[in-house]
Design a protein around this motif. Structure first.
Motif, short mmCIF file in Angstrom:
data_model
loop_
_atom_site.label_atom_id
_atom_site.label_comp_id
_atom_site.label_asym_id
_atom_site.label_seq_id
_atom_site.Cartn_x
_atom_site.Cartn_y
_atom_site.Cartn_z
N MET A 1 -8.27 -10.77 88.19
CA MET A 1 -8.73 -9.36 88.32
C MET A 1 -10.01 -9.27 89.25
N PRO A 2 -9.92 -8.74 90.40
CA PRO A 2 -11.22 -8.53 91.19
C PRO A 2 -12.21 -7.92 90.22
N GLN A 3 -13.47 -8.66 90.79
CA GLN A 3 -14.64 -8.07 90.06
C GLN A 3 -15.56 -7.53 90.93
N VAL A 4 -16.47 -6.60 90.37
CA VAL A 4 -17.65 -5.99 91.27
C VAL A 4 -18.96 -6.21 90.59
N VAL B 1 -28.27 -7.05 86.93
CA VAL B 1 -26.83 -7.20 87.60
C VAL B 1 -25.88 -8.24 87.05
N GLU B 2 -24.59 -7.80 86.71
CA GLU B 2 -23.51 -8.73 86.25
C GLU B 2 -22.21 -8.37 86.86
N LYS B 3 -21.59 -9.04 86.96
CA LYS B 3 -20.16 -9.02 87.36
C LYS B 3 -19.22 -8.68 86.23
N ILE B 4 -18.32 -7.37 86.30
CA ILE B 4 -17.33 -6.92 85.56
C ILE B 4 -15.97 -6.83 86.54
N SER C 1 -11.61 -1.92 85.32
CA SER C 1 -12.00 -1.61 83.82
C SER C 1 -12.48 -0.18 83.62
N GLN C 2 -12.69 0.41 82.61
CA GLN C 2 -13.31 1.56 82.48
C GLN C 2 -14.72 1.65 82.93
N ALA C 3 -15.44 0.54 82.47
CA ALA C 3 -16.93 0.51 82.78
C ALA C 3 -17.09 0.37 84.41
N GLY C 4 -16.03 -0.28 85.05
CA GLY C 4 -15.92 -0.47 86.49
C GLY C 4 -15.83 0.93 87.17
N LEU C 5 -15.03 1.62 86.77
CA LEU C 5 -14.80 3.01 87.12
C LEU C 5 -16.19 3.87 87.19
N GLN D 1 -27.70 5.38 84.61
CA GLN D 1 -26.36 5.05 84.21
C GLN D 1 -26.31 3.60 84.99
N PRO D 2 -25.38 2.78 84.53
CA PRO D 2 -24.98 1.64 85.14
C PRO D 2 -24.20 2.16 86.52
N VAL D 3 -24.55 1.49 87.54
CA VAL D 3 -24.10 1.85 88.79
C VAL D 3 -23.52 0.61 89.75
N LEU D 4 -22.59 0.60 90.53
CA LEU D 4 -22.19 -0.12 91.51
C LEU D 4 -23.42 -0.87 92.27
#
Length: 601
Positions: free
Chosen positions: A1-4, A13-16, A20-24, A138-141
């Motif tokens: 599964m691709p990660q961001v 910073v971490e890759k998830i 995932s819901q957290a990614g969205l 909030q966590p952000v890309l």
């Protein structure tokens, strides 16, 4: 599964997983920051409030000296965001000295307030995107090139921090997804939601309105909406009277001491309006619940075991202090009328009475064609017992009895800790709205606490005093929320028995056929059928289209042939064809439709 890559509000910073819901959620948070940057770039001197990612969307609050941002300017903002994504802007993080952060936003009271609110030890954590700094909440890309499948949805007014005492800001909403198909499905669902929104339909059909200038959260029921409500209320009262309930009227005001005795003042104070000081030491309270009122009805006479079960019901008006930001049409209001009922029983009557109440609820659901529901047993939270009535033995007994009643009835249910009322466990019947959201429609609650607190008794067969058990129940909840639910379920096309206007009669020529149309209407009204004649000087096609737009169940057209033969030409809502039939046959047809609660035979 691709990660961001996702940055947390502390700068780590971490890759998830991207899907995932957290990614969205992080994608939405980044999109909100990009919208904020676009607003800053396009509008000089704009003041920027919160940039927030919610469950299914994101938004930014803003304020301008001149005209606020309009819906026509959303396309331009989208183009700016698209350019940010193309340039792959990156989120930078920094711990900034509070005085430096405040100096950058000295003309923006909203950003100033947010900085002061989140400052710690003289520093404030901030994200910077496209030259615009925002408090990190909030966590952000991290990278902007993923913001491709998005759309700005709407503009609306919103009080700063949801408080009516604060300035009204402009709120811009948007939605975003990693995949184009997900965006298209979301936009389609939103369109369906708009078409079913009871606030929109209520305005189109002139059912109700709410005007914040004369009272936020206080609905005005227009004649059509009042008609539907009156039909529902009469239906409910008739069902309850037939089920041996005694209907009462009790005041909307009560001495504050009663709510201190009941425990509402301790457990529910934030949702109650401030007491009214009558100047002589008496404090009156707008009631948030009807139960203390019905307890007074019980206490007014000495009760015997022969009186029980004693069933008391009322369409009781209540008032609750909802914050301005939470108010929404008829779903969240400050004044409401609850289809309320309380039964006083002996211990050995609980199971039979529980089954009787549940049967009443199911009968009502059948008549309103409510089929999508589940049963939830709502218990207290064993890890957070301080917000409930303190009596472990009572809670264990009541929860055991409630569960036993459901098991004896052989009904499927699920259990939910933390959803009980403060005075006892309950069965909640959870329905699905037209848009798939879950809400509580009906409740049955066991209560050993209030009979104890109000020292209720009945004289038993042994001549001694005994304590009754109180069962709280609501069949369809409040009139306001039930009306909102039905409007969205039916999409405004109310079944014939509920429709505010059941028949619209259109004469081909008012001069030649108007009198016959009035005669047909008179016969319908004599049968308590809600009919009107459209005598307006408009083309017949226009009248027929408007009748369909207003979702009238039956439109009758009468001309020379109908007048000569004592007939009518019938067009049902949603159909294209008109069918001729005798007037008597139509009367039988619509009476059967109403009598069957508009269920198909």
């Amino acid at each position: 599964m691709p990660q961001v890559a996702v940055m947390s509000p502390n700068g780590e910073v971490e890759k998830i997983d991207r899907d995932s819901q957290a990614g969205l959620e992080a994608l939405r948070a980044l999109s909100a920051l990009l919208l904020k940057a676009a607003l800053h770039q396009q509008f000089d001197g704009i003041r920027l409030g919160a940039a927030v990612a919610e469950d299914d969307q994101f938004y930014v609050d803003s304020d301008k000296d001149e005209q606020q941002v309009s819906a026509d300017e959303l396309a331009s903002l989208e183009a700016t965001i698209k350019q940010f994504a193309k340039d792959d802007v990156k989120v930078e993080f920094a711990q900034v000295k509070v005085e430096d952060a405040l100096a950058e936003v000295k003309d923006d009271p909203f950003s100033t307030e947010l900085i002061n609110e989140h400052a710690q030890d003289g520093l404030v954590a901030m994200y910077e995107v496209a030259g615009v700094k925002s408090v990190a909440t909030q966590p952000v890309l991290v990278y902007g090139n993923v913001v491709k499948n998005y759309q700005l949805l709407s503009v609306a007014g919103a009080y700063w921090k949801g408080m009516s005492s604060n300035p009204m800001l402009q709120r811009i909403y948007g939605t975003v997804f990693f995949k184009k198909d997900d965006l298209e499905a979301d936009l389609k669902a939103r369109q369906e939601a708009r078409e079913r929104d009871h606030r929109v339909i209520g305005n189109q059909l002139d059912l109700f309105f709410v005007d914040p200038k004369v009272g936020a959260g206080l609905p005005y029921w227009m004649p059509k909406g009042a008609t539907i409500r009156r039909v529902i209320e009469r239906y409910i009262i008739d069902k309850e009277v037939a089920d041996d309930y005694e209907h009462v009227y009790t005041p909307v005001l009560m001495n504050l001491d009663a709510y201190k005795t009941s425990g509402h003042w301790d457990h529910y104070r934030e949702d109650m309006f401030p007491p009214m000081d009558m100047g002589d030491g008496e404090l009156l309270e707008l009631r948030p619940m009807n139960c203390p009122s019905h307890i007074q009805v019980y206490k007014h006479h000495i009760r015997s075991y022969r009186d029980l079960p004693l069933r008391i019901a009322e369409l009781g008006m209540m008032h609750r202090y909802e914050k301005s930001g939470a108010l929404s049409g008829l779903q969240r209001v400050r004044e409401m009328t609850l289809n309320d009922g309380h039964t006083f029983v002996t211990l050995d009557q609980i199971q039979d009475e529980f089954a009787k109440i549940l049967k009443l609820i199911m009968d009502v659901y059948k008549d309103f064609d409510i089929t999508d529901y589940t049963f939830r047993l709502s218990y207290r939270d064993p890890k957070n017992t301080e917000k409930y009535f303190a009596n472990d033995e009572m809670w264990e007994q009541a929860q055991k009895m409630l569960k036993g009643a459901m098991d004896d009835l052989g009904l499927d249910y699920y259990e939910a800790e933390g959803e009980a009322a403060f005075y006892g466990p309950k069965l909640d019947i959870q329905t699905k709205t037209a848009l798939g959201n879950e809400e509580t429609m009906s409740t049955i609650q066991l209560d050993f606490m209030l009979p104890e607190k109000f020292d209720l008794h009945y004289v038993g067969e042994d001549g001694q005093q005994h304590r009754p058990v109180m069962i709280h129940r609501g069949v369809v909840g409040t009139m306001e929320r039930f009306m909102a639910y039905l409007t969205e379920i039916y999409k405004g096309a109310f079944p014939t028995w509920l429709a505010p206007q059941q028949v619209n009669i259109i004469p081909v020529s008012d001069d030649r056929h108007g009198e016959y149309a009035d005669q047909v209407a008179k016969e319908l009204k004599h049968l308590n059928i809600r009919a009107k004649v459209d005598h307006r000087n408009e083309k017949m096609g226009y009248k027929i289209r408007e009748s369909q737009t207003q979702k009238v169940p039956y439109t009758l057209v009468v001309g020379d042939d109908e007048m000569a033969n004592g007939a009518v030409s019938v067009r049902k809502y949603g159909e294209q064809e008109q069918n001729g039939m005798s007037k008597d046959d139509f009367l039988k047809l619509i009476q059967a439709d109403i009598a069957s609660y508009s269920r198909e035979n």
